[in-house]
Design a protein around this motif. Structure first.
Motif, PDB file in Angstrom:
ATOM      1  N   VAL A  71       0.849  -1.191   0.000  1.00  0.00           N
ATOM      2  CA  VAL A  71       0.000   0.000   0.000  1.00  0.00           C
ATOM      3  C   VAL A  71       0.885   1.242   0.000  1.00  0.00           C
ATOM      4  O   VAL A  71       1.856   1.335   0.742  1.00  0.00           O
ATOM      5  N   GLY A  72       0.540   2.211  -0.862  1.00  0.00           N
ATOM      6  CA  GLY A  72       1.277   3.464  -0.916  1.00  0.00           C
ATOM      7  C   GLY A  72       1.441   3.961  -2.336  1.00  0.00           C
ATOM      8  O   GLY A  72       0.828   3.455  -3.276  1.00  0.00           O
ATOM      9  N   LYS A  73       2.286   4.974  -2.491  1.00  0.00           N
ATOM     10  CA  LYS A  73       2.572   5.542  -3.808  1.00  0.00           C
ATOM     11  C   LYS A  73       3.942   5.043  -4.250  1.00  0.00           C
ATOM     12  O   LYS A  73       4.913   5.108  -3.489  1.00  0.00           O
ATOM     13  N   TRP A  74       3.996   4.561  -5.486  1.00  0.00           N
ATOM     14  CA  TRP A  74       5.193   3.939  -6.034  1.00  0.00           C
ATOM     15  C   TRP A  74       5.601   4.630  -7.324  1.00  0.00           C
ATOM     16  O   TRP A  74       4.747   5.002  -8.124  1.00  0.00           O
ATOM     17  N   LYS A  75       6.895   4.776  -7.538  1.00  0.00           N
ATOM     18  CA  LYS A  75       7.440   5.389  -8.747  1.00  0.00           C
ATOM     19  C   LYS A  75       8.199   4.319  -9.519  1.00  0.00           C
ATOM     20  O   LYS A  75       9.046   3.621  -8.959  1.00  0.00           O
ATOM     21  N   GLY A  76       7.863   4.199 -10.811  1.00  0.00           N
ATOM     22  CA  GLY A  76       8.522   3.206 -11.637  1.00  0.00           C
ATOM     23  C   GLY A  76       8.944   3.768 -12.969  1.00  0.00           C
ATOM     24  O   GLY A  76       8.437   4.797 -13.415  1.00  0.00           O
ATOM     25  N   GLU A  77       9.873   3.084 -13.625  1.00  0.00           N
ATOM     26  CA  GLU A  77      10.342   3.491 -14.948  1.00  0.00           C
ATOM     27  C   GLU A  77      10.227   2.301 -15.875  1.00  0.00           C
ATOM     28  O   GLU A  77      10.678   1.195 -15.556  1.00  0.00           O
TER      29      GLU A  77
ATOM     30  N   ILE B  12      -0.473   4.129  -7.451  1.00  0.00           N
ATOM     31  CA  ILE B  12      -0.969   4.371  -6.097  1.00  0.00           C
ATOM     32  C   ILE B  12      -1.900   3.228  -5.729  1.00  0.00           C
ATOM     33  O   ILE B  12      -2.888   2.973  -6.426  1.00  0.00           O
ATOM     34  N   LEU B  13      -1.569   2.519  -4.669  1.00  0.00           N
ATOM     35  CA  LEU B  13      -2.412   1.447  -4.134  1.00  0.00           C
ATOM     36  C   LEU B  13      -2.923   1.922  -2.782  1.00  0.00           C
ATOM     37  O   LEU B  13      -2.166   1.996  -1.813  1.00  0.00           O
ATOM     38  N   SER B  14      -4.213   2.275  -2.726  1.00  0.00           N
ATOM     39  CA  SER B  14      -4.781   2.823  -1.487  1.00  0.00           C
ATOM     40  C   SER B  14      -5.135   1.710  -0.516  1.00  0.00           C
ATOM     41  O   SER B  14      -5.365   0.564  -0.918  1.00  0.00           O
ATOM     42  N   LYS B  15      -5.210   2.055   0.744  1.00  0.00           N
ATOM     43  CA  LYS B  15      -5.596   1.059   1.750  1.00  0.00           C
ATOM     44  C   LYS B  15      -7.062   0.664   1.603  1.00  0.00           C
ATOM     45  O   LYS B  15      -7.473  -0.376   2.091  1.00  0.00           O
ATOM     46  N   GLU B  16      -7.860   1.481   0.880  1.00  0.00           N
ATOM     47  CA  GLU B  16      -9.268   1.153   0.630  1.00  0.00           C
ATOM     48  C   GLU B  16      -9.440   0.199  -0.547  1.00  0.00           C
ATOM     49  O   GLU B  16     -10.550  -0.200  -0.869  1.00  0.00           O
ATOM     50  N   GLY B  17      -8.340  -0.131  -1.236  1.00  0.00           N
ATOM     51  CA  GLY B  17      -8.410  -1.091  -2.335  1.00  0.00           C
ATOM     52  C   GLY B  17      -8.511  -0.476  -3.714  1.00  0.00           C
ATOM     53  O   GLY B  17      -8.769  -1.185  -4.683  1.00  0.00           O
TER      54      GLY B  17
ATOM     55  N   GLU C 296      -0.552   6.739 -12.906  1.00  0.00           N
ATOM     56  CA  GLU C 296      -0.318   8.107 -13.370  1.00  0.00           C
ATOM     57  C   GLU C 296       0.875   8.117 -14.321  1.00  0.00           C
ATOM     58  O   GLU C 296       1.955   7.674 -13.956  1.00  0.00           O
ATOM     59  N   PHE C 297       0.641   8.625 -15.547  1.00  0.00           N
ATOM     60  CA  PHE C 297       1.703   8.781 -16.541  1.00  0.00           C
ATOM     61  C   PHE C 297       1.553  10.150 -17.168  1.00  0.00           C
ATOM     62  O   PHE C 297       0.447  10.515 -17.600  1.00  0.00           O
ATOM     63  N   GLU C 298       2.636  10.905 -17.217  1.00  0.00           N
ATOM     64  CA  GLU C 298       2.669  12.222 -17.850  1.00  0.00           C
ATOM     65  C   GLU C 298       1.510  13.105 -17.395  1.00  0.00           C
ATOM     66  O   GLU C 298       0.850  13.756 -18.204  1.00  0.00           O
ATOM     67  N   GLY C 299       1.232  13.122 -16.119  1.00  0.00           N
ATOM     68  CA  GLY C 299       0.180  13.971 -15.565  1.00  0.00           C
ATOM     69  C   GLY C 299      -1.234  13.449 -15.756  1.00  0.00           C
ATOM     70  O   GLY C 299      -2.191  14.062 -15.292  1.00  0.00           O
ATOM     71  N   GLN C 300      -1.401  12.342 -16.444  1.00  0.00           N
ATOM     72  CA  GLN C 300      -2.718  11.742 -16.671  1.00  0.00           C
ATOM     73  C   GLN C 300      -2.934  10.612 -15.675  1.00  0.00           C
ATOM     74  O   GLN C 300      -2.055   9.766 -15.505  1.00  0.00           O
TER      75      GLN C 300
END
Length: 143
Positions: free
Chosen positions: A29-35, A44-49, A54-58
């Motif tokens: 759970v949390g926000k992850w940055k990948g390439e 983003i994997l929220s605790k609510e499921g 998010e890619f290029e602001g979208q």
């Protein structure tokens, strides 16, 4: 003697109650940055499921977003009983609760700040069994 019986009873009850408590790993759970192939994106994997890519602001996903003209949501389910963990991203039509699509994959927590993921893209129905193809490593993102 009475104190010993009471103490033994309390310890027994606590032991029984704790044996039925399922502790599930939620370190994903949390926000992850990948390439991926030079492109940087976030997951983003929220605790609510809910899951959001998010890619290029979208943003795609979350509690509510436009999916090909339909108001939809994207949730995720993780099966922590398998190794590596199985993960499903499920897109649902909010007006009728119909499933619109599903991405299936696997994740592996290298540590609390690094997660590896492999997904089946392009309509594939087979879950990846390892990270040998199209795996992405995500690092926990702290804003």
């Amino acid at each position: 003697m009475k104190l010993l019986k009471q103490t033994t009873f309390i310890i027994s009850v606590l032991f029984l109650l704790s044996s039925f408590t399922k502790i599930e790993d939620k370190s994903y759970v949390g926000k992850w940055k990948g390439e991926d192939k030079g492109d940087i994106g976030f997951l983003i994997l929220s605790k609510e499921g809910y899951a959001t890519f998010e890619f290029e602001g979208q943003a795609m996903g979350g509690k509510s977003y436009n999916h090909k003209g339909i108001e939809a949501s994207m949730k995720y389910i993780v099966n922590t009983s398998s190794k590596p963990y199985a993960i499903d991203f499920i897109i649902t039509n909010l007006s009728n609760d119909e499933e619109l699509g599903r991405l299936i994959g696997i994740i592996e927590m290298n540590d609390k700040s690094t997660m590896k993921m492999a997904l089946t893209f392009g309509g594939g129905s087979e879950r990846p069994s390892d990270f040998s193809q199209d795996a992405i490593t995500f690092n926990r993102f702290k804003e």
